[in-house]
Design an enzyme around this catalytic site. Structure first.
Site, PDB file in Angstrom:
ATOM      1  N   ARG A   1       0.685  -4.986  12.673  1.00 39.90           N
ATOM      2  CA  ARG A   1       0.141  -4.331  13.865  1.00 39.90           C
ATOM      3  C   ARG A   1      -0.083  -5.321  15.007  1.00 39.90           C
ATOM      4  O   ARG A   1       0.042  -4.964  16.175  1.00 39.90           O
ATOM      5  CB  ARG A   1      -1.161  -3.608  13.512  1.00 39.90           C
ATOM      6  CG  ARG A   1      -0.905  -2.364  12.644  1.00 39.90           C
ATOM      7  CD  ARG A   1      -2.180  -1.769  12.107  1.00 39.90           C
ATOM      8  NE  ARG A   1      -1.918  -0.579  11.291  1.00 39.90           N
ATOM      9  CZ  ARG A   1      -2.839   0.001  10.523  1.00 39.90           C
ATOM     10  NH1 ARG A   1      -4.066  -0.504  10.464  1.00 39.90           N
ATOM     11  NH2 ARG A   1      -2.528   1.079   9.814  1.00 39.90           N
TER      12      ARG A   1
ATOM     13  N   GLU B   1      -6.257  -0.742  13.787  1.00 38.03           N
ATOM     14  CA  GLU B   1      -7.102  -1.572  12.928  1.00 38.03           C
ATOM     15  C   GLU B   1      -6.312  -2.784  12.444  1.00 38.03           C
ATOM     16  O   GLU B   1      -5.259  -2.638  11.828  1.00 38.03           O
ATOM     17  CB  GLU B   1      -7.586  -0.752  11.727  1.00 38.03           C
ATOM     18  CG  GLU B   1      -8.528  -1.535  10.840  1.00 38.03           C
ATOM     19  CD  GLU B   1      -8.885  -0.783   9.566  1.00 38.03           C
ATOM     20  OE1 GLU B   1      -8.862   0.466   9.590  1.00 38.03           O
ATOM     21  OE2 GLU B   1      -9.171  -1.448   8.550  1.00 38.03           O
TER      22      GLU B   1
ATOM     23  N   ARG C   1       1.956   2.095  10.364  1.00 39.53           N
ATOM     24  CA  ARG C   1       1.525   2.236   8.975  1.00 39.53           C
ATOM     25  C   ARG C   1       2.720   1.924   8.094  1.00 39.53           C
ATOM     26  O   ARG C   1       3.724   2.647   8.127  1.00 39.53           O
ATOM     27  CB  ARG C   1       1.036   3.672   8.738  1.00 39.53           C
ATOM     28  CG  ARG C   1       0.412   3.924   7.372  1.00 39.53           C
ATOM     29  CD  ARG C   1      -0.070   5.371   7.262  1.00 39.53           C
ATOM     30  NE  ARG C   1      -1.118   5.669   8.224  1.00 39.53           N
ATOM     31  CZ  ARG C   1      -2.415   5.423   8.022  1.00 39.53           C
ATOM     32  NH1 ARG C   1      -2.807   4.921   6.885  1.00 39.53           N
ATOM     33  NH2 ARG C   1      -3.308   5.695   8.940  1.00 39.53           N
TER      34      ARG C   1
ATOM     35  N   SER D   1     -10.786  -6.037   8.830  1.00 39.81           N
ATOM     36  CA  SER D   1     -11.916  -5.351   8.250  1.00 39.81           C
ATOM     37  C   SER D   1     -12.741  -6.450   7.598  1.00 39.81           C
ATOM     38  O   SER D   1     -12.285  -7.106   6.676  1.00 39.81           O
ATOM     39  CB  SER D   1     -11.400  -4.370   7.202  1.00 39.81           C
ATOM     40  OG  SER D   1     -12.267  -3.290   7.058  1.00 39.81           O
TER      41      SER D   1
ATOM     42  N   ARG E   1       0.839  -1.203   0.000  1.00 41.31           N
ATOM     43  CA  ARG E   1       0.000   0.000   0.000  1.00 41.31           C
ATOM     44  C   ARG E   1       0.875   1.253   0.000  1.00 41.31           C
ATOM     45  O   ARG E   1       1.759   1.389   0.829  1.00 41.31           O
ATOM     46  CB  ARG E   1      -0.905  -0.017   1.236  1.00 41.31           C
ATOM     47  CG  ARG E   1      -1.772  -1.268   1.215  1.00 41.31           C
ATOM     48  CD  ARG E   1      -2.785  -1.302   2.325  1.00 41.31           C
ATOM     49  NE  ARG E   1      -3.595  -2.518   2.166  1.00 41.31           N
ATOM     50  CZ  ARG E   1      -4.636  -2.834   2.920  1.00 41.31           C
ATOM     51  NH1 ARG E   1      -5.016  -2.000   3.881  1.00 41.31           N
ATOM     52  NH2 ARG E   1      -5.306  -3.941   2.709  1.00 41.31           N
TER      53      ARG E   1
END
Length: 434
Positions: A397, A357, A285, A360, A270
């Site tokens: 994470r 997060e 991130r 999802s 990403r």
RNA sequence: GGAGAGGUGGGUGAGUACGGUUUAAACCACAUUCCUGCUAAGAAUGCGACCUGCGAAAGUGGGUCCGAGGGUUCGAAUCCCUCCCUCUCCGCCA
């Protein structure tokens, strides 16, 4: 892709649903106008085409009967019509392309259950979970030793080398080393094994064709967030959802094979184009991380159960790891382009004192299936399948949350019991004695 | 990377030298019905997807699709160009 037939049939319903996520009704009106114009042109072109075909048939007939005079006359007539047909077809094709381009930019309709809201601040927290909760334990209070950010913990233990990552690939490309790398490997292996009972394990390519990226909705809208390999016309996948959704692209499945459930661990790339300067420290991130994805093609009526199953599995992993987490029901304004309903899982990481997060779980209805053209047979024809997927889980994470949460006062880190077998029986991460 | 051979409906597979009764044959599989009758066999019919017109619907008219995309032509599965994929051999390589 939304259903143009539905937009035609009940424009107000579609507009109202999309207004919940901030889509201007005027855009939809212009699409409707384009659609009308396109079908008009198409009709003209098809009528002319039919005429040309008929004349051509007659030419053939005349030739066979050696009636060259008639053949010549018909040919001339057909040639003239052909010019008009070409013009009409071009106009029709152009409108169709414009229409498709517009449609591809329209996000999915939020489900009725999706809460209202404009952005992430309106997401609804559904529940929290922590170790001992069921026995009445209060929400955890973390000791000072757990308040060290993972990049510092990692430095002490020499299990992460962010500087080396920068040297090799630039910032936000982490490099794990030693037990850090082994921990990452253990997490992925553990999760894949947990899903073996119902999900076929897949190891897909990490790059995808443009068409494949279109299917999930990552292109054309999120182009800037994707890594492109232009010379070979490939894209680096941002999630295993991309290849898995296209596994049965352009296929008509027998309803009896549904649901088809698959799991895959892949690297996820990403660019994080819109977030330069934010969360730049550590693993909060990063441009590349590993993630296990759960995915299902299903009948519409199977979708809610499939969604619940994936959510339960993702939560189950967090619980087995002993990490504190919360469940968020994403509001209409914060939904991803393709999703009708999304539930996020956020792990609490005490060292950075933040919710991160890590999953999802989304239900796309037939939005992706329409783009990917994945259907199943019914008595009266074909229908698009529904797609459902969710992370279980995103490891960078989780890795951070593990080393922060399980750090002991002596600076070592306890390995969660479920991972110990995957680390050859090792129970702690300790600083190297040099 | 080089040379050669291929890619046709769910499957097998004709058609491609020479463009036009091919609206893609035939067989298999599948579905329905009939006959028969017991772990069989036979007969008839049907048998794609997508777009679009008309219709309340049943239905019905038109268009597109022979690996993909272009081109030639009144007309393309068939001729031309580009690309992709598969197979065989060679080269290279973990």
């Amino acid at each position: 892709m939304i259903d143009i037939a539905q937009l035609r049939r009940e424009p107000d319903v579609v507009k109202a649903a999309l207004a919940r996520r901030g889509v201007d009704g005027a855009v939809l009106d212009s699409i409707i106008a384009l659609d009308v114009a396109h079908r008009q042109r198409l009709q003209e072109a098809e009528k002319l085409r039919a005429d040309v075909k008929e004349l051509s048939r007659q030419v053939g007939e005349a030739r066979r009967t050696k009636d060259n005079e008639t053949a010549e006359a018909l040919t001339a007539q057909s040639r003239e019509l052909g010019g008009a047909e070409r013009a009409a077809s071009e106009a029709s094709d152009e409108l169709a392309a414009t229409l498709r381009g517009e449609l591809l930019m329209i996000p999915n309709l939020p489900s009725e259950d999706t809460p209202d809201g404009a952005d992430e601040s309106d997401n609804v927290e559904v529940r929290r979970w922590w170790v001992g909760m069921d026995d009445g334990a209060p929400f955890p209070t973390y000791g000072e030793h757990q308040r060290m950010p993972h990049w510092e913990v990692a430095k002490e233990l020499n299990i992460l080398d962010l500087e080396a990552g920068v040297k090799l690939a630039g910032s936000m490309f982490p490099l794990y080393r030693g037990d850090g790398s082994r921990l990452l490997r253990a997490l992925g292996a553990f999760a894949l094994d947990q899903h073996r009972d119902a999900y076929e394990e897949i190891r897909p390519p990490s790059f995808a064709l443009t068409e494949t990226m279109m299917s999930t909705g990552h292109l054309p809208k999120s182009q800037d967030d994707m890594y492109a390999i232009e010379r070979d016309d490939l894209w680096a996948i941002p999630t295993a959802e991309v290849p898995l959704t296209s596994m049965h692209r352009n296929e008509i499945l027998d309803a009896s094979v549904l649901p088809i459930r698959m799991t895959a661990q892949t690297p996820c790339f990403r660019r994080e184009a819109g977030s330069a300067g934010r969360d730049t420290r550590g693993l909060l991130r990063v441009h590349e991380f590993d993630k296990v994805e759960l995915f299902a093609y299903c009948l519409p009526e199977q979708a809610p159960a499939a969604h619940a199953d994936i959510l339960a599995r993702a939560e189950g992993l967090l619980q087995k790891l002993g990490l504190t987490y919360r469940v968020l029901d994403l509001c209409a304004g914060d939904l991803g382009t393709s999703s009708a309903r999304t539930v996020d899982l956020e792990v609490f990481s005490p060292g950075v004192d933040r919710w991160l997060e890590v999953s999802s779980v989304s239900w796309f209805r037939d939005f992706q299936a329409r783009r990917a053209n994945v259907r199943y047979r019914t008595e009266s024809g074909t229908q698009f399948v529904h797609t459902v997927n969710g992370s279980a889980l995103a490891w960078a994470r989780i890795w951070a949350a593990v080393v922060e949460t399980f750090r002991l006062e002596d600076g070592s880190v306890t390995i969660p019991d479920v991972l110990v077998p995957y680390l050859g029986g090792q129970t702690h991460l300790v600083a190297p004695t040099s």
